[in-house]
Design a protein around this motif. Structure first.
Motif, PDB file in Angstrom:
ATOM      1  N   SER A 185       0.838  -1.313  -0.039  1.00 54.31           N
ATOM      2  CA  SER A 185       0.019  -0.093   0.116  1.00 54.31           C
ATOM      3  C   SER A 185       0.857   1.212  -0.005  1.00 54.31           C
ATOM      4  CB  SER A 185      -1.001  -0.073   1.288  1.00 54.31           C
ATOM      5  OG  SER A 185      -1.660   1.118   1.295  1.00 54.31           O
ATOM      6  N   VAL A 186       0.420   2.174  -0.929  1.00 55.22           N
ATOM      7  CA  VAL A 186       1.410   3.437  -0.943  1.00 55.22           C
ATOM      8  C   VAL A 186       0.353   4.513  -0.885  1.00 55.22           C
ATOM      9  CG1 VAL A 186       2.979   4.751  -2.478  1.00 55.22           C
ATOM     10  CG2 VAL A 186       2.849   2.194  -2.512  1.00 55.22           C
ATOM     11  N   GLY A 187       0.784   5.524   0.068  1.00 59.39           N
ATOM     12  CA  GLY A 187       0.011   6.504   0.055  1.00 59.39           C
ATOM     13  C   GLY A 187       0.954   7.873   0.827  1.00 59.39           C
ATOM     14  N   VAL A 188       0.219   8.875   1.021  1.00 63.63           N
ATOM     15  CA  VAL A 188       0.828  10.166   1.636  1.00 63.63           C
ATOM     16  C   VAL A 188       0.222  10.434   2.753  1.00 63.63           C
ATOM     17  CG1 VAL A 188       1.370  12.592   1.294  1.00 63.63           C
ATOM     18  CG2 VAL A 188       1.418  10.961  -0.636  1.00 63.63           C
ATOM     19  N   LEU A 189       1.081  10.822   3.947  1.00 64.23           N
ATOM     20  CA  LEU A 189       0.474  11.084   5.296  1.00 64.23           C
ATOM     21  C   LEU A 189       0.865  12.509   5.436  1.00 64.23           C
ATOM     22  CD1 LEU A 189      -1.028  10.276   7.795  1.00 64.23           C
ATOM     23  CD2 LEU A 189       1.262   9.748   8.765  1.00 64.23           C
ATOM     24  N   ALA A 246      -2.294  22.260   2.509  1.00 63.11           N
ATOM     25  CA  ALA A 246      -3.371  22.621   1.732  1.00 63.11           C
ATOM     26  C   ALA A 246      -4.522  21.494   1.533  1.00 63.11           C
ATOM     27  CB  ALA A 246      -3.176  23.219   0.513  1.00 63.11           C
ATOM     28  N   PRO A 247      -5.872  21.830   1.653  1.00 61.18           N
ATOM     29  CA  PRO A 247      -6.742  20.580   1.442  1.00 61.18           C
ATOM     30  C   PRO A 247      -6.617  20.430   0.010  1.00 61.18           C
ATOM     31  CG  PRO A 247      -7.771  22.827   1.597  1.00 61.18           C
ATOM     32  CD  PRO A 247      -6.410  23.121   1.924  1.00 61.18           C
ATOM     33  N   PRO A 248      -6.752  19.106  -0.325  1.00 64.75           N
ATOM     34  CA  PRO A 248      -6.849  18.528  -1.623  1.00 64.75           C
ATOM     35  C   PRO A 248      -8.104  19.102  -2.768  1.00 64.75           C
ATOM     36  CG  PRO A 248      -7.671  16.758  -0.276  1.00 64.75           C
ATOM     37  CD  PRO A 248      -7.365  18.040   0.784  1.00 64.75           C
ATOM     38  N   THR A 249      -7.314  20.169  -3.161  1.00 65.81           N
ATOM     39  CA  THR A 249      -8.293  20.952  -4.380  1.00 65.81           C
ATOM     40  C   THR A 249      -7.726  20.710  -5.750  1.00 65.81           C
ATOM     41  OG1 THR A 249      -7.111  22.803  -4.258  1.00 65.81           O
ATOM     42  CG2 THR A 249      -8.872  22.685  -2.531  1.00 65.81           C
ATOM     43  N   LEU A 287      -3.140   9.362  -8.008  1.00 67.60           N
ATOM     44  CA  LEU A 287      -2.518   8.124  -7.983  1.00 67.60           C
ATOM     45  C   LEU A 287      -2.483   7.421  -6.531  1.00 67.60           C
ATOM     46  CD1 LEU A 287      -0.063   8.328 -10.935  1.00 67.60           C
ATOM     47  CD2 LEU A 287      -2.161   7.359 -10.976  1.00 67.60           C
ATOM     48  N   LEU A 288      -2.205   8.423  -5.473  1.00 63.31           N
ATOM     49  CA  LEU A 288      -2.014   7.961  -4.299  1.00 63.31           C
ATOM     50  C   LEU A 288      -3.201   8.179  -3.071  1.00 63.31           C
ATOM     51  CD1 LEU A 288       1.498   9.478  -4.028  1.00 63.31           C
ATOM     52  CD2 LEU A 288       0.977   7.015  -4.324  1.00 63.31           C
ATOM     53  N   THR A 289      -3.317   7.423  -2.032  1.00 63.53           N
ATOM     54  CA  THR A 289      -4.334   7.856  -1.085  1.00 63.53           C
ATOM     55  C   THR A 289      -3.557   8.824  -0.275  1.00 63.53           C
ATOM     56  OG1 THR A 289      -5.133   5.586  -1.132  1.00 63.53           O
ATOM     57  CG2 THR A 289      -5.540   6.971   0.762  1.00 63.53           C
ATOM     58  N   VAL A 290      -4.306   9.896  -0.186  1.00 64.08           N
ATOM     59  CA  VAL A 290      -3.909  10.892   0.776  1.00 64.08           C
ATOM     60  C   VAL A 290      -4.501  10.843   2.471  1.00 64.08           C
ATOM     61  CG1 VAL A 290      -3.505  13.369   1.396  1.00 64.08           C
ATOM     62  CG2 VAL A 290      -3.425  12.375  -1.146  1.00 64.08           C
ATOM     63  N   HIS A 291      -3.844  10.717   3.355  1.00 62.11           N
ATOM     64  CA  HIS A 291      -4.252  10.639   4.777  1.00 62.11           C
ATOM     65  C   HIS A 291      -3.935  12.018   5.374  1.00 62.11           C
ATOM     66  CE1 HIS A 291      -5.544   6.494   4.334  1.00 62.11           C
ATOM     67  NE2 HIS A 291      -4.560   6.229   3.360  1.00 62.11           N
ATOM     68  N   SER A 292      -4.673  12.494   6.377  1.00 60.53           N
ATOM     69  CA  SER A 292      -4.470  13.583   7.152  1.00 60.53           C
ATOM     70  C   SER A 292      -4.725  13.404   8.637  1.00 60.53           C
ATOM     71  CB  SER A 292      -5.321  14.797   6.636  1.00 60.53           C
ATOM     72  OG  SER A 292      -5.133  15.854   7.692  1.00 60.53           O
ATOM     73  N   THR A 332      -3.710  15.120  12.796  1.00 60.97           N
ATOM     74  CA  THR A 332      -3.760  16.366  13.427  1.00 60.97           C
ATOM     75  C   THR A 332      -2.333  16.232  14.272  1.00 60.97           C
ATOM     76  OG1 THR A 332      -4.919  15.348  15.478  1.00 60.97           O
ATOM     77  CG2 THR A 332      -5.822  16.821  13.661  1.00 60.97           C
ATOM     78  N   ASN A 333      -1.603  14.913  14.481  1.00 63.60           N
ATOM     79  CA  ASN A 333      -0.547  14.733  15.208  1.00 63.60           C
ATOM     80  C   ASN A 333       0.477  13.859  14.507  1.00 63.60           C
ATOM     81  OD1 ASN A 333       1.625  13.926  17.194  1.00 63.60           O
ATOM     82  ND2 ASN A 333       0.217  14.560  18.854  1.00 63.60           N
ATOM     83  N   LEU A 334       1.127  14.429  13.411  1.00 67.16           N
ATOM     84  CA  LEU A 334       2.000  13.614  12.668  1.00 67.16           C
ATOM     85  C   LEU A 334       2.874  12.755  13.429  1.00 67.16           C
ATOM     86  CD1 LEU A 334       2.391  12.991   9.678  1.00 67.16           C
ATOM     87  CD2 LEU A 334       4.206  14.887   9.605  1.00 67.16           C
ATOM     88  N   PRO A 335       3.780  13.348  14.459  1.00 68.70           N
ATOM     89  CA  PRO A 335       4.837  12.281  15.042  1.00 68.70           C
ATOM     90  C   PRO A 335       4.097  11.320  15.792  1.00 68.70           C
ATOM     91  CG  PRO A 335       5.348  14.645  15.639  1.00 68.70           C
ATOM     92  CD  PRO A 335       3.855  14.732  14.904  1.00 68.70           C
ATOM     93  N   ARG A 336       3.007  11.404  16.269  1.00 65.04           N
ATOM     94  CA  ARG A 336       2.355  10.180  17.137  1.00 65.04           C
ATOM     95  C   ARG A 336       2.030   9.255  16.241  1.00 65.04           C
ATOM     96  NH1 ARG A 336      -2.934  11.645  20.813  1.00 65.04           N
ATOM     97  NH2 ARG A 336      -1.782  13.666  20.271  1.00 65.04           N
ATOM     98  N   THR A 337       1.249   9.635  15.129  1.00 62.65           N
ATOM     99  CA  THR A 337       0.684   8.866  13.964  1.00 62.65           C
ATOM    100  C   THR A 337       1.886   7.994  13.295  1.00 62.65           C
ATOM    101  OG1 THR A 337      -1.151  10.414  13.600  1.00 62.65           O
ATOM    102  CG2 THR A 337      -0.553   8.755  11.784  1.00 62.65           C
TER     103      THR A 337
END
Length: 66
Positions: A4-8, A15-18, A31-36, A38-43
């Motif tokens: 599975s390949v995506g972007v976090l 910026a929101p995906p517009t 082509l990629l799944t984008v996940h958002s 609020t706490n990047l280090p913890r995720t």
């Protein structure tokens, strides 16, 4: 199923995906799944502990790494 390949991204600094973001990504957004989060280090730590391989990129590197 293959890997599975995506972007976090951090929701606070991204910026929101517009349509404009999609155009700037040269189509990669479709082509990629984008996940958002609020706490990047913890995720990222939770994903690593769950067995995910974490890869990153930066626009610049600290002195000595180039």
């Amino acid at each position: 199923a293959g890997p599975s390949v995506g972007v976090l991204v951090c929701s606070k600094n991204s910026a929101p995906p517009t349509p404009v973001v999609s155009a700037a990504s040269a189509g990669a957004l479709e082509l990629l799944t984008v996940h958002s989060t609020t706490n990047l280090p913890r995720t990222l730590n939770a994903a690593r502990e769950g067995g995910w391989r974490i890869l990153g990129a930066a626009a610049s590197a600290p002195p000595g790494l180039t």
